[in-house]
Design a protein around this motif. Structure first.
Motif, PDB file in Angstrom:
ATOM      1  N   ILE A  46     -14.622  34.040  46.499  1.00  0.00           N
ATOM      2  CA  ILE A  46     -14.740  35.294  45.741  1.00  0.00           C
ATOM      3  C   ILE A  46     -13.739  35.320  44.592  1.00  0.00           C
ATOM      4  CG2 ILE A  46     -14.426  37.799  45.883  1.00  0.00           C
ATOM      5  CD1 ILE A  46     -15.514  37.646  48.759  1.00  0.00           C
ATOM      6  N   ALA A  47     -12.518  34.844  44.857  1.00  0.00           N
ATOM      7  CA  ALA A  47     -11.501  34.784  43.794  1.00  0.00           C
ATOM      8  C   ALA A  47     -11.945  33.872  42.662  1.00  0.00           C
ATOM      9  CB  ALA A  47     -10.179  34.296  44.391  1.00  0.00           C
ATOM     10  N   TRP A  48     -12.549  32.721  43.007  1.00  0.00           N
ATOM     11  CA  TRP A  48     -13.016  31.784  41.984  1.00  0.00           C
ATOM     12  C   TRP A  48     -14.140  32.398  41.147  1.00  0.00           C
ATOM     13  CZ3 TRP A  48     -17.410  28.092  41.927  1.00  0.00           C
ATOM     14  CH2 TRP A  48     -17.286  27.157  40.904  1.00  0.00           C
ATOM     15  N   LEU A  49     -15.115  33.050  41.827  1.00  0.00           N
ATOM     16  CA  LEU A  49     -16.210  33.691  41.099  1.00  0.00           C
ATOM     17  C   LEU A  49     -15.694  34.811  40.199  1.00  0.00           C
ATOM     18  CD1 LEU A  49     -19.137  33.998  43.696  1.00  0.00           C
ATOM     19  CD2 LEU A  49     -18.893  32.385  41.805  1.00  0.00           C
ATOM     20  N   THR A  50     -14.672  35.525  40.668  1.00  0.00           N
ATOM     21  CA  THR A  50     -14.098  36.601  39.865  1.00  0.00           C
ATOM     22  C   THR A  50     -13.522  36.061  38.564  1.00  0.00           C
ATOM     23  OG1 THR A  50     -13.571  37.877  41.861  1.00  0.00           O
ATOM     24  CG2 THR A  50     -12.397  38.462  39.829  1.00  0.00           C
ATOM     25  N   VAL A  51     -12.794  34.953  38.657  1.00  0.00           N
ATOM     26  CA  VAL A  51     -12.216  34.346  37.455  1.00  0.00           C
ATOM     27  C   VAL A  51     -13.315  33.875  36.514  1.00  0.00           C
ATOM     28  CG1 VAL A  51     -10.847  32.393  36.602  1.00  0.00           C
ATOM     29  CG2 VAL A  51     -10.090  33.664  38.611  1.00  0.00           C
ATOM     30  N   PHE A  53     -16.492  34.890  36.242  1.00  0.00           N
ATOM     31  CA  PHE A  53     -17.294  35.963  35.664  1.00  0.00           C
ATOM     32  C   PHE A  53     -16.478  36.892  34.761  1.00  0.00           C
ATOM     33  CE2 PHE A  53     -20.480  34.723  38.700  1.00  0.00           C
ATOM     34  CZ  PHE A  53     -21.680  35.129  38.139  1.00  0.00           C
ATOM     35  N   MET A  54     -15.199  37.063  35.053  1.00  0.00           N
ATOM     36  CA  MET A  54     -14.393  38.034  34.315  1.00  0.00           C
ATOM     37  C   MET A  54     -13.713  37.459  33.080  1.00  0.00           C
ATOM     38  SD  MET A  54     -14.808  40.852  35.941  1.00  0.00           S
ATOM     39  CE  MET A  54     -13.482  41.894  35.352  1.00  0.00           C
ATOM     40  N   TYR A  55     -13.689  36.149  32.945  1.00  0.00           N
ATOM     41  CA  TYR A  55     -12.949  35.547  31.840  1.00  0.00           C
ATOM     42  C   TYR A  55     -13.374  36.068  30.457  1.00  0.00           C
ATOM     43  CZ  TYR A  55     -11.123  32.259  28.469  1.00  0.00           C
ATOM     44  OH  TYR A  55     -10.507  31.707  27.375  1.00  0.00           O
ATOM     45  N   PHE A  60      -9.278  40.965  30.873  1.00  0.00           N
ATOM     46  CA  PHE A  60      -8.950  39.850  31.763  1.00  0.00           C
ATOM     47  C   PHE A  60      -8.211  38.759  30.995  1.00  0.00           C
ATOM     48  CE2 PHE A  60      -9.752  35.839  33.917  1.00  0.00           C
ATOM     49  CZ  PHE A  60      -9.415  36.143  35.227  1.00  0.00           C
ATOM     50  N   TRP A  63      -4.657  39.780  30.758  1.00  0.00           N
ATOM     51  CA  TRP A  63      -3.964  39.507  32.029  1.00  0.00           C
ATOM     52  C   TRP A  63      -3.682  38.017  32.190  1.00  0.00           C
ATOM     53  CZ3 TRP A  63      -5.443  36.441  36.117  1.00  0.00           C
ATOM     54  CH2 TRP A  63      -4.654  36.523  37.275  1.00  0.00           C
ATOM     55  N   TYR A 151     -25.601  34.704  34.290  1.00  0.00           N
ATOM     56  CA  TYR A 151     -24.189  34.480  33.978  1.00  0.00           C
ATOM     57  C   TYR A 151     -24.024  33.922  32.568  1.00  0.00           C
ATOM     58  CZ  TYR A 151     -19.904  31.740  33.699  1.00  0.00           C
ATOM     59  OH  TYR A 151     -18.737  31.187  33.270  1.00  0.00           O
TER      60      TYR A 151
END
Length: 719
Positions: A46-51, A53-55, A60, A63, A151
């Motif tokens: 989930i952390a990897w997908l968040t990075v 998709f949010m990049y 983001f 951050w 995506y």
């Protein structure tokens, strides 16, 4: 009963109770640990997908900029911080999968499958598209394609809107400047291509821990690599083309074409990169790959130059995006290289009248060195024919036959395979190099009580292994779900029927007909009647077997393989740290392209130096545990050609001059078997796969309550 006997009985009962208690405690601990590992891997995913998709979102990126500044002064440095945020979760999943896969028992999982009696459709085995550019596509794959396209649209739109809004809100830009910068906003195509590249290398990792987790075999995953390869090259082509148009409109050609900026993209490196990318892409297209395979094979090795110039073109920051997947590919590729350096003896050879060659390779005699299943495959190289080429083949022997042999059936259909056939016919001693064997962690031929095996021509090879494996399992009392098996085999000529002789029923007697119902339907499409005479196999040769397949493979010892992956990862982190502390920071190295190359050097060094040390120790351990194989055992593979058909004459039907009518076959199975799960496995040409998938989809969509559910599985190499 005397006093002494009573004491012994009480002690034995006490010991049994203690053993049972310890065993149950170990099982509970194992289950808890597996759940902890599952949750940790899910969180990392989930952390990897968040990075990913949010990049594109600016907040983001702000951050991420603060994150990089915090890491810039740390021991990992700027590159290490970026690598950690983009690839940390991916590498964590790979590392956690090692203990998880070690704890998982294949027999336990099969027993769980045996206990699950509920019928229903499954996303991975329900075909929704049966013909078209993607071939047969399951429901899960179709959803994945839609998500991935969504995506790409998401990233491209956000990036384009951000750039174009800046361009058209600036009053100082003329119309020509605005259009020029519009084309320059094609940097978004390159960014999306880089993210696609992060997925491109995962499917070609043959010993992929990530694919093992979701039980996708490498021969099936290669199609995802093909799809992503086409997409990446389209995006990179648009990226370069739009930039060239923008430079032309602003009059900056040819200066921009040869620009090599220290803190921006090295344009010349990008042009060289896209040239090699096109070379790989064009030669991999079907009309080139199928007609000139050697050109495709050798051109594909240009990926090394492609990656090097990509690192110089995009620099260390953007190279960190696909670096994790490329690193895992390096880990796999180096292990494959080490394994293939060992020469393997071909124990015996046989040439069939249909142009098929059987090779029997020497396997390690010590149990636990190599583990594979009946649907396994390996890559075979013959130095006598080519120093570089290796080709994938399905295993045609069961790992339970106890002969320490791995058999392959190879159809002479090209220059390489015809050269192999010529060597066999002249009784030449053949030496081979082997990569593998590879295969599913959980063999899907053992996941169904009812099986339909559909083969076209040489596609019978893996099903020979499946039949032998099922019979061995039943006779040996091992976990085995299949109880009803229908084999449908379409061949051009009857001389191919002799391939069934490779199943030595003499070693399987008594056949378990009381618990296994086997029906074989054979269709000879280019002959109207049975020939009067049949040619038997010729050129049967046996050789000594001293050199077995190397155990340096992911399907071997899990402890050594895990140590190899962990040491390579630790080596990468250590080299990045040392490079940052003693070179990048003291000498103020800021060039993007220079740091991009240094990142690649750390990845290679981590695998070769640190991982290579473990591989060397692993090789020494293998030599100490390998039992010597006596020569002259090749003769034991020579059997009566007609043994299989003679033993199964009552359950075998041969039809001449016709092709399989899958509507009739599957309809008959539906009426006979009723409301059950039916596993369908196909190995053959694309048109055969499409026909079977279409019938499975048709029956499943119109299924009644008392009809079976057909689960489609493909076992064909997508090359």
């Amino acid at each position: 009963m005397d006093k002494h006997s009573t004491q012994e009985l009480l002690l034995s009962n006490g010991n049994l109770q203690t053993t049972d208690y310890v065993s149950k405690k170990a099982v509970v601990f194992s289950l808890i640990l597996k759940w902890i590992l599952k949750i940790a891997m899910l969180a990392a995913f989930i952390a990897w997908l968040t990075v990913v998709f949010m990049y594109p979102i600016k907040s983001f990126q702000t951050w991420l900029k603060n994150w990089n500044q915090a890491f810039a002064d740390s021991f990992l440095g700027f590159t290490g911080g970026v690598f950690l945020i983009f690839n940390g979760p991916l590498i964590i999943i790979a590392l956690l999968s090692i203990p998880y896969l070690t704890l998982c028992s294949r027999e336990e999982e099969l027993q769980k499958k045996e206990g699950a009696k509920g019928r229903g459709h499954r996303l991975w085995t329900s075909p929704v598209v049966v013909d078209g550019p993607f071939g047969v596509v399951s429901a899960a794959e179709f959803i994945g394609i839609l998500v991935f396209l969504g995506y790409i649209a998401w990233v491209a739109c956000i990036y384009a809107v951000q750039k174009i809004s800046v361009i058209f809100t600036n009053p100082e830009y003329t119309i020509e400047d605005k259009w020029s910068w519009t084309f320059r906003s094609a940097r978004g195509f390159g960014l999306v291509g880089i993210f696609c590249l992060a997925f491109l290398f995962i499917p070609v990792v043959r010993s992929s821990l990530l694919l093992c987790l979701v039980n996708i075999p490498s021969e099936h995953a290669i199609r995802y690599h093909i799809w992503l390869g086409h997409l990446c090259m389209l995006l990179f082509t648009f990226h370069g083309l739009f930039y060239v148009i923008g430079w032309f409109m602003s009059g900056e050609i040819p200066s921009e074409l040869i620009a090599w900026d220290a803190t921006d993209g090295a344009n010349l490196a990008g042009i060289i990169n896209i040239f090699f990318g096109w070379s790989i892409w064009i030669t991999s297209l079907p009309f080139v790959r199928r007609k000139i395979f050697e050109l495709f094979y050798y051109a594909h090795h240009l990926y090394i130059i492609f990656i090097i110039f990509l690192a110089m073109h995009v620099g260390n920051f953007f190279m960190c995006i696909p670096a994790g997947a490329i690193f895992l590919f390096m880990v796999d590729r180096f292990l494959r290289f080490c394994q293939s350096q060992k020469t393997v003896d071909v124990v015996s050879t046989k040439c069939f009248p249909c142009g098929v060659v059987e090779l029997v390779l020497s396997a390690p005699t010590t149990t636990g060195l190599i583990n594979y299943n009946a649907l396994g495959s390996l890559f075979l190289g013959i130095p006598q024919l080519s120093l570089l080429q290796s080709h994938p083949f399905s295993v045609s022997s069961s790992p339970l036959d106890g002969k320490n042999r791995i058999s392959l059936l190879i159809k002479a259909a090209g220059d390489w395979t015809n050269g192999l056939k010529d060597n066999v016919e002249t009784n030449n001693k053949i030496r081979a190099s082997v990569e593998g064997p590879y295969g599913n962690r959980l063999p899907y031929h053992l996941m169904y009580e009812n099986l339909v095996l559909v083969a076209g021509g040489i596609g019978i090879s893996p099903f020979i292994a499946v039949l032998s494996d099922v019979i061995h399992r039943i006779n040996q009392g091992k976990t085995c779900l299949p109880r009803n098996i229908t084999l449908v085999w379409a061949v051009k000529k009857s001389d191919e029927l002799s391939l069934l002789s490779t199943i030595n029923t003499n070693s399987l007697v008594p056949l378990p007909f009381d618990v296994l119902h086997l029906e074989i339907l054979i269709y000879v499409t280019r002959e109207q009647e049975s020939p009067m005479t049949e040619r038997s196999a010729s050129s049967i040769s046996s050789f000594s077997s001293e050199n077995a397949i190397s155990a340096l493979v992911s399907t071997g010892n899990k402890t050594w393989f895990g140590a190899y992956v962990i040491s390579s990862t630790v080596g990468l982190v250590l080299l990045m740290t040392l490079l940052n502390v003693f070179y990048i920071t003291p000498f103020n190295i800021t060039n993007w392209w220079h740091q991009g190359l240094l990142l690649l050097a750390c990845m290679v060094g981590g695998v070769v130096i640190f991982g290579g040390a473990v591989v060397a120790l692993w090789h020494i351990w293998e030599k100490r545990n390998l039992v010597e194989i006596n020569g002259g055992q090749g003769n034991e593979h020579t059997v009566n050609e007609d043994s299989f058909l003679e033993n199964l004459a009552g359950s075998t039907t041969v039809q001449y001059g016709s092709r399989p009518d899958f509507k009739e076959i599957f309809g008959s199975i539906s009426r006979l078997w009723g409301d059950v799960d039916v596993g369908v496995i196909v190995c053959g040409p694309p048109n055969l796969e499409s026909s079977v998938a279409a019938e499975c989809r048709s029956i499943n969509m119109g299924r009644k309550s008392d009809d079976p559910v057909f689960h489609f599985n493909s076992h064909s190499f997508s090359f």
